[in-house]
Design an enzyme around this catalytic site. Structure first.
Site, PDB file in Angstrom:
ATOM      1  N   ASP A  17      -4.350 -28.698  27.136  1.00 22.29           N
ATOM      2  CA  ASP A  17      -5.610 -28.982  26.459  1.00 22.29           C
ATOM      3  C   ASP A  17      -5.385 -29.108  24.962  1.00 22.29           C
ATOM      4  OD1 ASP A  17      -8.427 -29.267  26.441  1.00 22.29           O
ATOM      5  OD2 ASP A  17      -8.553 -27.264  25.607  1.00 22.29           O
ATOM      6  N   THR A  50      -9.677 -34.484  22.980  1.00 15.51           N
ATOM      7  CA  THR A  50      -9.179 -33.862  21.747  1.00 15.51           C
ATOM      8  C   THR A  50      -7.812 -34.420  21.371  1.00 15.51           C
ATOM      9  OG1 THR A  50      -8.425 -32.028  23.101  1.00 15.51           O
ATOM     10  CG2 THR A  50     -10.445 -31.713  21.900  1.00 15.51           C
ATOM     11  N   THR A  51      -6.949 -34.586  22.360  1.00 18.90           N
ATOM     12  CA  THR A  51      -5.615 -35.102  22.062  1.00 18.90           C
ATOM     13  C   THR A  51      -5.737 -36.519  21.495  1.00 18.90           C
ATOM     14  OG1 THR A  51      -4.930 -33.874  24.007  1.00 18.90           O
ATOM     15  CG2 THR A  51      -3.302 -35.318  23.022  1.00 18.90           C
ATOM     16  N   ASP A 346     -13.335 -29.111  30.759  1.00 19.87           N
ATOM     17  CA  ASP A 346     -13.283 -30.537  30.430  1.00 19.87           C
ATOM     18  C   ASP A 346     -14.032 -31.347  31.487  1.00 19.87           C
ATOM     19  OD1 ASP A 346     -11.680 -29.754  28.369  1.00 19.87           O
ATOM     20  OD2 ASP A 346     -10.093 -31.211  28.734  1.00 19.87           O
TER      21      ASP A 346
HETATM   22  N1  LIG Z   1      -3.954 -42.270  35.792  1.00 22.95           N
HETATM   23  C1  LIG Z   1      -3.991 -42.554  34.507  1.00 22.95           C
HETATM   24  N2  LIG Z   1      -3.267 -43.549  34.007  1.00 22.95           N
HETATM   25  C2  LIG Z   1      -3.296 -43.826  32.702  1.00 22.95           C
HETATM   26  N3  LIG Z   1      -4.002 -43.161  31.799  1.00 22.95           N
HETATM   27  C3  LIG Z   1      -4.753 -42.162  32.236  1.00 22.95           C
HETATM   28  C4  LIG Z   1      -4.786 -41.779  33.597  1.00 22.95           C
HETATM   29  N4  LIG Z   1      -5.625 -40.717  33.709  1.00 22.95           N
HETATM   30  C5  LIG Z   1      -6.087 -40.454  32.463  1.00 22.95           C
HETATM   31  N5  LIG Z   1      -5.581 -41.315  31.574  1.00 22.95           N
HETATM   32  C6  LIG Z   1      -5.826 -41.398  30.136  1.00 22.95           C
HETATM   33  O1  LIG Z   1      -5.289 -40.270  29.494  1.00 22.95           O
HETATM   34  C7  LIG Z   1      -6.026 -40.012  28.305  1.00 22.95           C
HETATM   35  C8  LIG Z   1      -6.477 -38.576  28.272  1.00 22.95           C
HETATM   36  O2  LIG Z   1      -5.389 -37.719  28.202  1.00 22.95           O
HETATM   37  P1  LIG Z   1      -5.601 -36.173  28.007  1.00 22.95           P
HETATM   38  O3  LIG Z   1      -6.687 -35.691  28.917  1.00 22.95           O
HETATM   39  O4  LIG Z   1      -4.275 -35.532  28.079  1.00 22.95           O
HETATM   40  O5  LIG Z   1      -6.062 -36.081  26.531  1.00 22.95           O
HETATM   41  P2  LIG Z   1      -7.503 -36.006  25.893  1.00 22.95           P
HETATM   42  O6  LIG Z   1      -8.562 -36.228  26.906  1.00 22.95           O
HETATM   43  O7  LIG Z   1      -7.487 -36.907  24.724  1.00 22.95           O
HETATM   44  O8  LIG Z   1      -7.525 -34.531  25.334  1.00 22.95           O
HETATM   45  P3  LIG Z   1      -7.822 -33.149  26.089  1.00 22.95           P
HETATM   46  O9  LIG Z   1      -8.051 -33.464  27.529  1.00 22.95           O
HETATM   47  O10 LIG Z   1      -6.597 -32.362  25.832  1.00 22.95           O
HETATM   48  O11 LIG Z   1      -9.022 -32.630  25.399  1.00 22.95           O
HETATM   49  C9  LIG Z   1      -7.227 -40.916  28.339  1.00 22.95           C
HETATM   50  O12 LIG Z   1      -7.035 -42.000  27.460  1.00 22.95           O
HETATM   51  C10 LIG Z   1      -7.270 -41.386  29.777  1.00 22.95           C
HETATM   52  O13 LIG Z   1      -7.847 -42.661  29.907  1.00 22.95           O
HETATM   53 MG   LIG Z   2      -8.692 -35.095  28.720  1.00 25.55          MG
END
Ligand SMILES: Nc1ncnc2c1ncn2[C@@H]1O[C@H](COP(=O)(O)OP(=O)(O)OP(=O)(O)O)[C@@H](O)[C@H]1O
Ligand SMILES: [Mg+2]
Length: 509
Positions: A17, A50-51, A346
């Site tokens: 996260d 967030t990331t 989340d």
């Molecule tokens: N199967 C998938 N293939 C490609 N991208 C994906 C897939 N599943 C999720 N994503 C992408 O990954 C990203 C989200 O990654 P992640 O959840 O690690 O980070 P975040 O949502 O920015 O931050 P956090 O969840 O840590 O608050 C989004 O851009 C989402 O569209």
């Molecule tokens: Mg996320």
């Protein structure tokens, strides 16, 4: 991949996260602290992304640095970024796909996407179902809008069993035990009294002296107290209640009377839980036993005490159309349950966002790539030096699909070329990186969906933070409220400069 954060005291947190990682980081640099703030505000506002927000802020700053090297003034960059972000929000809104808030299939996809990047992918299905069912249960229409207050979903962590055993309770789970050994441990068709006053003899507020001269008088005095307590418990029974939840204490003698009447009592409930109990059971919280009546009681199919590990919990199950629910998260170890809670949070947030806004976009970097493309067209129209800043903004947005590609072990340059060529055709607007296969595909068809709100908030948080840093041209140490440095440390006014201060901050003049 997950990160293992180890503190000076060797406490370990394992997480994916972004908000947690940023919060736990030992950050010294003032500019880096701003990035921590970005993650925090993104987490507070929308709970996910967030990331992405941190990556975008970093990228906006590094692109700005290049412009600064080309002698573009910071105010021009800030102005260009502002225009770009406004346009980006507009583009995203235009791209968004409307959904029906009752369409559980769509909501499942949104929840699955947010958890797909997290560790417990095995129980994704189960967790996504829990999140969708929980949010759908508490969502309500208010003034023509759908509102889902996820504070009404209590999330309770209990180590033990496996994540698959996590369950949604249509009611409330209270971390307390039944207050008397002789009381029933399970009540079916419960009629529930909710009280926020003591069931005890009130101590008078003024000093009074009572003279007792004979054993008879003493007995009378005690009898009177007993009959007052008996009166209170009679009131509870008289209303038809067979369960009572009390925010305050209950006298031992009163507990004994209640037990004799086969009424289950649970005392010292937090006020937060009391409010949720009222919402879940439909009961009214009363300030005195005197007001108890059949119509003030809440209802639930079952109220029971359950032992999990060493703890006893009281489950209020199967309420009729509860306005508050509980999710009990299980998992093999503390680390597992903690991370499960974070990713479940989340999931709750993204489902809430989707239900409230009823707009989603595809993920996998597709919306960012499409927005970047359209921003470039817009930049040409704006022209001048700002055009450079808007183009830089578009490039920064492309860091999102690039980062996803890199994390999937793909070659970023090949991917970028392919994504750009795909997005040159309008019908390919949802092409992004599918991390499972490493291919550039239509992410909408892959069912990778995210709420529009998360993507828009990313733009807002990142732009604000980057602009704020760009407007700074100098860093001076300030005195702070109470200076407690070593003698002779900071000169008055503190102009000595930050130790190791902004010198390392690229591009800051
Ligand atoms: N199967 C998938 N293939 C490609 N991208 C994906 C897939 N599943 C999720 N994503 C992408 O990954 C990203 C989200 O990654 P992640 O959840 O690690 O980070 P975040 O949502 O920015 O931050 P956090 O969840 O840590 O608050 C989004 O851009 C989402 O569209
Ligand atoms: Mg996320």
């Amino acid at each position: 991949m997950d990160k293992m954060l180890v503190s000076g005291l060797s406490d370990v947190v394992i997480t994916n996260d972004g908000a947690t990682i940023m919060k736990e980081l030992d950050v010294q640099h003032p500019a880096a602290k701003m990035l921590v703030e970005v993650a925090k505000s993104q987490d507070n506002e929308v709970g996910d992304g967030t990331t992405t927000a941190v990556v975008l802020t970093g990228e906006l700053l590094s692109k700005a640095e290049k412009l600064l090297d080309q002698e573009v003034h910071p105010t021009v960059i800030v102005e260009g970024y502002k225009k770009a972000s406004e346009k980006a929000l507009e583009i995203l809104d235009g791209l968004a796909i409307p959904i029906d808030p009752k369409d559980e299939k769509m909501l499942m996809r949104v929840a699955m996407t947010s958890m797909g990047t997290k560790a417990q992918s095995e129980s994704r299905d189960h967790f996504a179902t829990l999140a969708v069912k929980a949010v759908s249960q508490i969502a309500e229409e208010r003034g023509g809008k759908t509102v889902a207050d996820i504070d009404l979903i209590k999330v309770l962590k209990k180590k033990g069993e496996s994540m698959e055993e996590s369950e949604l309770v249509k009611g409330l789970v209270v971390d307390k035990e039944v207050s008397h050994a002789q009381m029933p441990k399970q009540v079916k068709n419960a009629k529930i009294a909710l009280l926020n006053a003591k069931v005890e003899i009130e101590k008078t507020e003024f000093d009074a002296k009572i003279n007792i001269n004979s054993p008879d008088q003493m007995k009378q005095f005690l009898d009177e107290e007993e009959s007052m307590l008996r009166e209170m418990t009679n009131k509870v029974a008289g209303s038809g209640a067979n369960v009572i939840f009390c925010e305050k204490g209950i006298d031992d003698l009163a507990l004994h009377f209640l037990a004799k009447k086969n009424i289950m009592a649970v005392k010292n409930i937090s006020s937060n839980d009391m409010e949720k109990l009222a919402k879940a059971t439909g009961g009214t919280i009363l300030a005195s036993t005197k007001d108890l009546a059949a119509e003030t009681l809440g209802e639930a199919k079952t109220v029971e005490e359950v032992k999990i590990g060493d703890d006893k919990l009281v489950y209020v199950r199967d309420c009729k159309n509860p306005r508050a629910v509980t999710v009990v998260l299980r998992g093999g170890s503390d680390h597992v349950v903690d991370e499960a809670e974070r990713s479940f949070h989340d999931a709750l947030c993204v489902v809430r966002n989707a239900v409230e806004d009823q707009k989603v976009v595809a993920g996998g970097g597709a919306p960012e790539a499409e927005t970047a493309k359209q921003l470039r067209d817009y930049a040409v129209k704006v022209g001048g030096r700002e055009q450079l800043a808007i183009e830089a903004y578009a490039e920064a947005l492309e860091a999102i699909p690039l980062t996803i590609a890199e994390n999937a072990g793909l070659d970023p340059i090949d991917i970028m070329v392919e994504i750009r060529s795909k997005h040159s055709e309008p019908q390919n607007k949802w092409y992004g990186v599918q991390t499972h296969t490493g291919k550039i595909v239509d992410m909408l068809q892959e069912n990778v969906l995210e709420p529009l709100r998360v993507k828009q908030q990313v733009i807002k948080s990142a732009t604000e933070a980057a602009s704020m840093l760009l407007r700074i041209d100098d860093v001076v140490s300030s005195k702070g409220a109470k200076e407690s440095g070593p003698p002779g440390g900071m000169p008055p006014g503190g102009m000595g400069g930050m130790p190791g201060g902004m010198g390392g901050m690229p591009g800051m003049m």
